[in-house]
Design a protein around this motif. Structure first.
Motif, PDB file in Angstrom:
ATOM      1  N   VAL A 157       0.846  -1.195   0.000  1.00 16.34           N
ATOM      2  CA  VAL A 157       0.000   0.000   0.000  1.00 16.34           C
ATOM      3  C   VAL A 157       0.884   1.248   0.000  1.00 16.34           C
ATOM      4  CG1 VAL A 157      -1.847   1.232   1.209  1.00 16.34           C
ATOM      5  CG2 VAL A 157      -1.745  -1.273   1.299  1.00 16.34           C
ATOM      6  N   LYS A 158       0.481   2.236  -0.796  1.00 19.33           N
ATOM      7  CA  LYS A 158       1.201   3.501  -0.870  1.00 19.33           C
ATOM      8  C   LYS A 158       0.279   4.659  -0.504  1.00 19.33           C
ATOM      9  CE  LYS A 158       5.048   1.679  -2.323  1.00 19.33           C
ATOM     10  NZ  LYS A 158       6.245   1.649  -1.426  1.00 19.33           N
ATOM     11  N   GLY A 159       0.869   5.680   0.133  1.00 17.49           N
ATOM     12  CA  GLY A 159       0.149   6.901   0.470  1.00 17.49           C
ATOM     13  C   GLY A 159       1.050   8.109   0.276  1.00 17.49           C
ATOM     14  N   LYS A 160       0.518   9.302   0.573  1.00 13.45           N
ATOM     15  CA  LYS A 160       1.301  10.539   0.468  1.00 13.45           C
ATOM     16  C   LYS A 160       1.848  10.917   1.837  1.00 13.45           C
ATOM     17  CE  LYS A 160      -1.521  12.500  -3.271  1.00 13.45           C
ATOM     18  NZ  LYS A 160      -2.375  13.668  -3.647  1.00 13.45           N
ATOM     19  N   GLN A 161       3.162  10.996   1.956  1.00 14.43           N
ATOM     20  CA  GLN A 161       3.757  11.428   3.215  1.00 14.43           C
ATOM     21  C   GLN A 161       3.520  12.925   3.408  1.00 14.43           C
ATOM     22  OE1 GLN A 161       7.779  10.137   3.838  1.00 14.43           O
ATOM     23  NE2 GLN A 161       8.171  11.638   5.453  1.00 14.43           N
ATOM     24  N   GLY A 162       3.186  13.300   4.648  1.00 19.24           N
ATOM     25  CA  GLY A 162       2.955  14.703   4.944  1.00 19.24           C
ATOM     26  C   GLY A 162       2.673  14.900   6.414  1.00 19.24           C
ATOM     27  N   HIS A 163       2.374  16.144   6.789  1.00 22.23           N
ATOM     28  CA  HIS A 163       2.087  16.462   8.188  1.00 22.23           C
ATOM     29  C   HIS A 163       0.744  15.862   8.582  1.00 22.23           C
ATOM     30  CE1 HIS A 163       1.539  18.683  11.907  1.00 22.23           C
ATOM     31  NE2 HIS A 163       2.812  19.083  11.809  1.00 22.23           N
ATOM     32  N   SER A 164       0.707  15.306   9.786  1.00 23.88           N
ATOM     33  CA  SER A 164      -0.497  14.630  10.241  1.00 23.88           C
ATOM     34  C   SER A 164      -1.719  15.540  10.294  1.00 23.88           C
ATOM     35  CB  SER A 164      -0.259  14.009  11.622  1.00 23.88           C
ATOM     36  OG  SER A 164       0.027  15.014  12.582  1.00 23.88           O
ATOM     37  N   SER A 165      -1.500  16.842  10.397  1.00 24.22           N
ATOM     38  CA  SER A 165      -2.637  17.759  10.476  1.00 24.22           C
ATOM     39  C   SER A 165      -3.435  17.796   9.181  1.00 24.22           C
ATOM     40  CB  SER A 165      -2.145  19.173  10.823  1.00 24.22           C
ATOM     41  OG  SER A 165      -1.299  19.675   9.792  1.00 24.22           O
ATOM     42  N   GLY A 166      -2.830  17.289   8.110  1.00 26.61           N
ATOM     43  CA  GLY A 166      -3.524  17.305   6.833  1.00 26.61           C
ATOM     44  C   GLY A 166      -4.259  16.018   6.498  1.00 26.61           C
ATOM     45  N   ILE A 167      -4.243  15.048   7.399  1.00 29.41           N
ATOM     46  CA  ILE A 167      -4.883  13.765   7.120  1.00 29.41           C
ATOM     47  C   ILE A 167      -6.350  13.953   6.745  1.00 29.41           C
ATOM     48  CG2 ILE A 167      -5.541  13.277   9.531  1.00 29.41           C
ATOM     49  CD1 ILE A 167      -4.049  10.650   7.210  1.00 29.41           C
ATOM     50  N   PHE A 168      -6.829  13.264   5.759  1.00 27.69           N
ATOM     51  CA  PHE A 168      -8.195  13.251   5.233  1.00 27.69           C
ATOM     52  C   PHE A 168      -8.495  14.417   4.295  1.00 27.69           C
ATOM     53  CE2 PHE A 168      -9.084  11.525   9.733  1.00 27.69           C
ATOM     54  CZ  PHE A 168      -8.621  10.262   9.413  1.00 27.69           C
ATOM     55  N   THR A 169      -7.555  15.300   4.093  1.00 27.55           N
ATOM     56  CA  THR A 169      -7.812  16.407   3.169  1.00 27.55           C
ATOM     57  C   THR A 169      -7.570  15.947   1.739  1.00 27.55           C
ATOM     58  OG1 THR A 169      -5.530  17.229   3.262  1.00 27.55           O
ATOM     59  CG2 THR A 169      -7.094  18.102   4.893  1.00 27.55           C
ATOM     60  N   ALA A 170      -8.094  16.739   0.796  1.00 31.07           N
ATOM     61  CA  ALA A 170      -7.968  16.380  -0.612  1.00 31.07           C
ATOM     62  C   ALA A 170      -6.515  16.330  -1.055  1.00 31.07           C
ATOM     63  CB  ALA A 170      -8.747  17.368  -1.465  1.00 31.07           C
ATOM     64  N   SER A 171      -5.682  17.185  -0.500  1.00 34.65           N
ATOM     65  CA  SER A 171      -4.287  17.237  -0.920  1.00 34.65           C
ATOM     66  C   SER A 171      -3.448  16.129  -0.287  1.00 34.65           C
ATOM     67  CB  SER A 171      -3.687  18.601  -0.578  1.00 34.65           C
ATOM     68  OG  SER A 171      -3.751  18.829   0.830  1.00 34.65           O
ATOM     69  N   ALA A 172      -3.764  15.759   0.954  1.00 35.92           N
ATOM     70  CA  ALA A 172      -2.952  14.766   1.671  1.00 35.92           C
ATOM     71  C   ALA A 172      -3.494  13.352   1.541  1.00 35.92           C
ATOM     72  CB  ALA A 172      -2.838  15.146   3.143  1.00 35.92           C
ATOM     73  N   GLY A 173      -4.795  13.209   1.464  1.00 37.95           N
ATOM     74  CA  GLY A 173      -5.385  11.883   1.402  1.00 37.95           C
ATOM     75  C   GLY A 173      -5.438  11.192   2.760  1.00 37.95           C
ATOM     76  N   TYR A 174      -5.579   9.886   2.710  1.00 35.15           N
ATOM     77  CA  TYR A 174      -5.818   9.111   3.930  1.00 35.15           C
ATOM     78  C   TYR A 174      -4.570   8.398   4.457  1.00 35.15           C
ATOM     79  CZ  TYR A 174     -10.864   9.764   3.801  1.00 35.15           C
ATOM     80  OH  TYR A 174     -12.128  10.307   3.853  1.00 35.15           O
ATOM     81  N   GLY A 175      -3.535   8.322   3.694  1.00 33.70           N
ATOM     82  CA  GLY A 175      -2.319   7.666   4.140  1.00 33.70           C
ATOM     83  C   GLY A 175      -2.383   6.150   4.010  1.00 33.70           C
ATOM     84  N   ALA A 176      -1.225   5.535   4.024  1.00 34.07           N
ATOM     85  CA  ALA A 176      -1.123   4.094   3.764  1.00 34.07           C
ATOM     86  C   ALA A 176      -1.736   3.235   4.861  1.00 34.07           C
ATOM     87  CB  ALA A 176       0.342   3.714   3.564  1.00 34.07           C
ATOM     88  N   VAL A 177      -1.645   3.691   6.103  1.00 34.53           N
ATOM     89  CA  VAL A 177      -2.147   2.858   7.200  1.00 34.53           C
ATOM     90  C   VAL A 177      -3.663   2.784   7.178  1.00 34.53           C
ATOM     91  CG1 VAL A 177      -2.305   2.661   9.704  1.00 34.53           C
ATOM     92  CG2 VAL A 177      -0.099   3.154   8.636  1.00 34.53           C
ATOM     93  N   TYR A 178      -4.343   3.919   6.970  1.00 34.85           N
ATOM     94  CA  TYR A 178      -5.802   3.885   6.891  1.00 34.85           C
ATOM     95  C   TYR A 178      -6.277   3.061   5.697  1.00 34.85           C
ATOM     96  CZ  TYR A 178      -7.321   7.034  10.636  1.00 34.85           C
ATOM     97  OH  TYR A 178      -7.609   7.576  11.857  1.00 34.85           O
TER      98      TYR A 178
ATOM     99  N   ALA B  75       1.767   8.175   7.162  1.00 38.32           N
ATOM    100  CA  ALA B  75       2.536   7.040   6.643  1.00 38.32           C
ATOM    101  C   ALA B  75       2.414   6.952   5.127  1.00 38.32           C
ATOM    102  CB  ALA B  75       2.053   5.746   7.280  1.00 38.32           C
ATOM    103  N   ASN B  76       3.528   6.716   4.468  1.00 39.47           N
ATOM    104  CA  ASN B  76       3.508   6.624   3.006  1.00 39.47           C
ATOM    105  C   ASN B  76       3.563   5.189   2.472  1.00 39.47           C
ATOM    106  OD1 ASN B  76       6.158   5.816   3.296  1.00 39.47           O
ATOM    107  ND2 ASN B  76       7.052   7.750   2.599  1.00 39.47           N
ATOM    108  N   SER B  77       3.738   4.213   3.353  1.00 37.61           N
ATOM    109  CA  SER B  77       3.796   2.828   2.871  1.00 37.61           C
ATOM    110  C   SER B  77       3.387   1.846   3.958  1.00 37.61           C
ATOM    111  CB  SER B  77       5.200   2.487   2.359  1.00 37.61           C
ATOM    112  OG  SER B  77       6.152   2.597   3.394  1.00 37.61           O
ATOM    113  N   ALA B  78       2.872   0.705   3.506  1.00 36.78           N
ATOM    114  CA  ALA B  78       2.526  -0.394   4.409  1.00 36.78           C
ATOM    115  C   ALA B  78       2.563  -1.687   3.617  1.00 36.78           C
ATOM    116  CB  ALA B  78       1.145  -0.185   5.027  1.00 36.78           C
ATOM    117  N   ILE B  79       2.907  -2.776   4.278  1.00 32.11           N
ATOM    118  CA  ILE B  79       2.868  -4.095   3.652  1.00 32.11           C
ATOM    119  C   ILE B  79       2.196  -5.077   4.597  1.00 32.11           C
ATOM    120  CG2 ILE B  79       4.912  -3.706   2.233  1.00 32.11           C
ATOM    121  CD1 ILE B  79       6.503  -5.405   4.186  1.00 32.11           C
ATOM    122  N   VAL B  80       1.529  -6.041   4.014  1.00 28.75           N
ATOM    123  CA  VAL B  80       0.869  -7.099   4.785  1.00 28.75           C
ATOM    124  C   VAL B  80       1.216  -8.434   4.145  1.00 28.75           C
ATOM    125  CG1 VAL B  80      -1.308  -7.999   5.685  1.00 28.75           C
ATOM    126  CG2 VAL B  80      -1.044  -5.538   5.324  1.00 28.75           C
ATOM    127  N   LYS B  81       1.567  -9.419   4.960  1.00 30.95           N
ATOM    128  CA  LYS B  81       1.803 -10.788   4.511  1.00 30.95           C
ATOM    129  C   LYS B  81       0.679 -11.651   5.053  1.00 30.95           C
ATOM    130  CE  LYS B  81       5.848  -9.850   2.653  1.00 30.95           C
ATOM    131  NZ  LYS B  81       6.136 -10.014   1.219  1.00 30.95           N
TER     132      LYS B  81
END
Length: 432
Positions: free
Chosen positions: A228-249, A298-304
């Motif tokens: 899973v990939k996401g956009k790394q950024g400041h946590s205050s921007g989570i869920f916004t159109a520019s930052a998105g939801y991040g890899a963990v969510y 978070a910008n990345s996550a992996i699951v096995k």
């Protein structure tokens, strides 16, 4: 063909109701008497092999156990050979014993020489206390191997092996099958293609009433990787159109959707390892590291993960639904899922059920009670699954015990004689 647990339970009830004990023929009575007379020697053979460490990666020990059993097949008039695996596979190889004739069904019998206890494990020597015995691999599955030997020994003594076609393969890496499996299981599949039925001798599972069962189906053992990939950024921007939801969510969304949308009988999908953050490293099959901060998206996550299913159709449907879920990405994220085949499923089939019926009747006729079908979802993966697509198959014909894969692994000593009687009668009837 998909069988639900309810159907299997109904089938089991029908078998138990129709398999009333009947008298054996005089020759079958003789075979049973021979098995009983050989029981002390059977336990001596089992003790000898249990006291040899044969963890999968202890190649010398696996070969040593193979030599012991090879000598027994030689005495029975089988043609024997040791099949080495390529060095890069790091596996000891397999023992194969064959005999050819023109009478009755052509039978393949499957066992394995290796255990989960490697050379550096505390060596649990054979120890007997009354009707119980303990030791490394005593029921998984050196007990099953001895049952094969003793059944064949009884048929040989009764003159009932003449003109029969029976093949036996004892693999050296069942507990950790060598890759690629197209090579490590090639010889087994080749033998199956020249056979009519396959009998496998993993431990016999008892039902809730303490009665023996037979295995007509086993679920696959495959795996999946989720990246899973996401956009790394400041946590205050989570869920916004520019930052998105991040890899963990996004990872959490996918796994919870699996949970909600995929559950059905005989299908499981387990995420066994998850790593997420801004720096993720997967360093081995079961290891990895992750770095992240609470104020950074978070910008990345992996699951096995692990995927198990009962039929090829069920597996294809599950994989398709998982891919669809993964593709429905949250804003600012992307994900990819890949699958790796392992053990194929052993689907319950009409041929497998018929084989169980014959086995159940043989057991009942010997006064050992009928054999019910074990619900397929209750067993893990085993070697028989590689041959099940080619031939009618039945598993769970081995010894009975407790604590397989654990230091206290033990055996009901009586199950060696009982298993040998059932197997000898089954072979006799299949090869007439």
């Amino acid at each position: 063909m998909r069988l639900t647990r309810l159907f299997v339970s109904m089938l089991a009830a029908g078998l138990m109701g129709s398999a009333a004990a009947q008298s054996l023929t005089s020759e079958e009575e003789r075979i049973v008497a021979i098995v009983k007379g050989n029981s002390p020697k059977a336990l001596e053979l089992l003790e000898k092999t249990v006291n040899i460490n044969s963890g999968t990666m202890n190649h010398k020990g696996v070969r040593e156990v193979g030599k012991v059993f090879r000598a027994e097949f030689d005495k029975l008039g089988f043609k024997t050979q040791w099949i080495d695996m390529p060095k890069e596979m790091q596996r000891a190889g397999h023992l194969v014993a064959t005999r050819e004739g023109k009478q009755g069904k052509r039978v393949l019998m499957i066992g394995h020489l290796d255990t989960v206890f490697e050379a550096d494990s505390p060596m649990a020597k054979w120890e007997r206390q009354g009707d119980r015995a303990s030791g490394q691999g005593v029921n998984d599955m050196k007990g099953g191997d001895v049952i094969i030997i003793e059944a064949l020994r009884a048929l040989k003594a009764a003159g009932a092996l003449d003109n029969t076609t029976i093949s036996v393969i004892f693999t050296g890496d069942e507990e950790n099958a060598g890759d690629p499996k197209e090579i490590s299981r090639r010889d087994m599949v080749d033998l199956a293609k020249r056979s009519d039925v396959a009998l496998a001798f993993e431990a016999t599972v008892l039902d809730e009433n303490g009665k023996a069962t037979g295995t007509i189906g086993r679920r696959s053992s495959t795996s999946w990787d989720l990246a899973v990939k996401g956009k790394q950024g400041h946590s205050s921007g989570i869920f916004t159109a520019s930052a998105g939801y991040g890899a963990v969510y996004e990872t959490a969304r996918i796994l919870d959707a699996f949970r909600q949308q995929l559950q059905e009988p005989n299908l499981t999908f387990n995420p066994g390892m998850i790593l997420g953050g801004t720096e993720v490293t997967h360093s081995g099959p079961s290891k990895g590291t992750a770095f992240g901060k609470s104020n950074v998206i978070a910008n990345s996550a992996i699951v096995k993960g692990d995927l198990r299913f009962l039929t090829p159709e069920q597996g294809e449907q599950a994989r398709a639904r998982m891919r669809t879920i993964v593709a429905q990405s949250l804003p600012g994220t992307s994900a990819e899922i890949t699958f790796q085949d392992g053990y194929p499923p052993m689907a319950p089939t009409a041929g497998n059920l018929k084989l169980l019926e014959i086995y159940s009747k043989a057991s009942a006729d010997a006064g050992l009670g009928p054999i019910a079908a074990l619900p397929p979802g209750l067993r893990g993966a085993g070697d028989v699954q590689f041959v099940a697509p080619y031939v009618d198959s039945l598993d769970g014909l081995g010894a009975t015990g407790k604590g397989a894969h654990a230091p206290g692994e033990d055996l009901d000593v009586r199950s060696i004689e009982q298993g040998a009687i059932r197997t000898a009668l089954l072979l006799y009837r299949l090869t007439r």
